[in-house]
Design a protein around this motif. Structure first.
Motif, PDB file in Angstrom:
ATOM      1  N   TYR A 146       1.405  13.249   2.708  1.00 41.82           N
ATOM      2  CA  TYR A 146       0.435  12.694   1.755  1.00 41.82           C
ATOM      3  C   TYR A 146      -0.684  13.593   1.420  1.00 41.82           C
ATOM      4  CZ  TYR A 146       2.635   8.646   3.981  1.00 41.82           C
ATOM      5  OH  TYR A 146       3.575   7.741   4.722  1.00 41.82           O
ATOM      6  N   MET A 178       7.317   8.935  -2.559  1.00 42.75           N
ATOM      7  CA  MET A 178       6.549   8.092  -1.191  1.00 42.75           C
ATOM      8  C   MET A 178       7.528   7.843  -0.275  1.00 42.75           C
ATOM      9  SD  MET A 178       3.423   8.480  -2.048  1.00 42.75           S
ATOM     10  CE  MET A 178       2.422   7.500  -1.103  1.00 42.75           C
ATOM     11  N   TYR A 186      -1.386   8.507  -0.322  1.00 45.33           N
ATOM     12  CA  TYR A 186      -1.117   8.541  -1.650  1.00 45.33           C
ATOM     13  C   TYR A 186      -0.705  10.016  -1.939  1.00 45.33           C
ATOM     14  CZ  TYR A 186      -4.955   4.892  -2.358  1.00 45.33           C
ATOM     15  OH  TYR A 186      -5.478   3.784  -2.394  1.00 45.33           O
ATOM     16  N   SER A 187       0.090  10.233  -3.011  1.00 42.22           N
ATOM     17  CA  SER A 187       0.786  11.366  -3.363  1.00 42.22           C
ATOM     18  C   SER A 187       0.761  11.629  -4.924  1.00 42.22           C
ATOM     19  CB  SER A 187       2.163  11.444  -3.128  1.00 42.22           C
ATOM     20  OG  SER A 187       2.986  12.220  -3.294  1.00 42.22           O
ATOM     21  N   SER A 188       0.416  12.744  -5.292  1.00 43.28           N
ATOM     22  CA  SER A 188       0.010  12.896  -6.811  1.00 43.28           C
ATOM     23  C   SER A 188       1.721  13.192  -7.216  1.00 43.28           C
ATOM     24  CB  SER A 188      -0.449  14.097  -6.993  1.00 43.28           C
ATOM     25  OG  SER A 188       0.200  15.199  -6.090  1.00 43.28           O
ATOM     26  N   ASP A 189       2.697  13.548  -6.434  1.00 45.51           N
ATOM     27  CA  ASP A 189       4.194  13.853  -7.005  1.00 45.51           C
ATOM     28  C   ASP A 189       4.952  12.591  -7.178  1.00 45.51           C
ATOM     29  OD1 ASP A 189       5.018  13.272  -4.244  1.00 45.51           O
ATOM     30  OD2 ASP A 189       5.454  15.359  -3.855  1.00 45.51           O
ATOM     31  N   GLY A 190       4.468  11.596  -6.669  1.00 44.41           N
ATOM     32  CA  GLY A 190       5.359  10.296  -6.831  1.00 44.41           C
ATOM     33  C   GLY A 190       6.141  10.038  -5.934  1.00 44.41           C
ATOM     34  N   MET A 202      -2.674   8.424  -8.561  1.00 50.50           N
ATOM     35  CA  MET A 202      -1.782   8.701  -7.656  1.00 50.50           C
ATOM     36  C   MET A 202      -0.739   7.591  -7.217  1.00 50.50           C
ATOM     37  SD  MET A 202      -3.549  11.445  -4.788  1.00 50.50           S
ATOM     38  CE  MET A 202      -4.528  12.575  -5.319  1.00 50.50           C
ATOM     39  N   ALA A 203       0.577   7.870  -6.779  1.00 54.69           N
ATOM     40  CA  ALA A 203       1.216   6.901  -6.346  1.00 54.69           C
ATOM     41  C   ALA A 203       0.864   6.406  -4.595  1.00 54.69           C
ATOM     42  CB  ALA A 203       2.859   7.108  -6.110  1.00 54.69           C
ATOM     43  N   SER A 204       1.283   5.326  -4.186  1.00 54.52           N
ATOM     44  CA  SER A 204       0.517   4.686  -3.009  1.00 54.52           C
ATOM     45  C   SER A 204       1.708   4.024  -2.241  1.00 54.52           C
ATOM     46  CB  SER A 204      -0.611   3.970  -3.110  1.00 54.52           C
ATOM     47  OG  SER A 204      -0.390   2.921  -3.732  1.00 54.52           O
TER      48      SER A 204
END
Length: 205
Positions: free
Chosen positions: A193, A172, A166-170, A141-143
């Motif tokens: 998030y 942020m 943290y996000s799975s779709d990027g 994930m992106a953080s």
């Protein structure tokens, strides 16, 4: 034979000692019963980045009414509280001291998010190291992360010192300043998030 947990604890002890030395002079300009984010130099940040994941450092200055401080990590998933104390530390304090919060990257710790908390105060250093057992997907994930900024923030009540989201779709974005001033009234901000970790603290008389 040393295991990974012992290695992490030894590493954090080194980091904690380093940061407490680096920030030792910051309390001189602090007002009583306040907490301030430590502004580390580029070199100090480089050292911390080399030996840890994300790191946050705060200095506090208190009067004789305050005896203890507790620091802990809460986990939220899509804005809902999932774990109210992944890592928890309470210790006696006197006059002034520092709080350090350091994480190891998920892929550096068997894909488990590790949290290290250290508190200097009352002539000693207390520390604890724990990990989130349900954090295997974080490395994909992106953080984003941020912390309470500025000098001489009041220590009254429960404080939010830092967040890691943290996000799975990027896509942020960080928290607004209002969140640190009134976390209870701004909890909807955590819904963006997939996973969010909050570092909180409370000073006790």
């Amino acid at each position: 034979m040393n295991n990974g947990g012992d290695k992490v604890k030894r590493l954090f002890t080194i980091v904690a000692l380093l940061v407490f030395v680096l920030s030792a002079c910051a309390n001189n300009n602090s007002k009583s019963n306040t907490i301030s984010a430590v502004e580390l130099t580029e070199r100090e940040n480089a050292i911390l980045t080399t030996i840890s994941g994300k790191s946050f450092v705060f200095d506090f200055n208190i009067d004789s009414d305050y005896k203890e401080v507790s620091v802990w990590v809460e986990k939220y998933e899509s804005g809902k509280l999932e774990n109210e104390a992944i890592s928890f530390l309470i210790t006696e304090i006197k006059d002034n001291g520092s709080i350090i919060f350091v994480t190891s990257n998920p892929d550096d710790s068997g894909k488990k998010q590790t949290f290290n908390i250290g508190i200097s105060g009352n002539g000693g250093i207390g520390s604890v190291s724990n990990f989130d057992t349900n954090s295997d997907d974080l490395d994909a994930m992106a953080s984003v992360w941020s912390n309470l900024e500025g000098k001489n923030n009041s220590i009254e009540g429960v404080l939010v010192l830092a967040i890691i989201g943290y996000s799975s779709d990027g896509i942020m974005s960080g928290l607004t300043d209002d969140f640190y001033k009134d976390a209870e009234g701004q909890m909807n901000e955590l819904e963006k998030y997939d996973v969010a970790y909050l570092l909180k603290a409370e000073f006790h008389k």
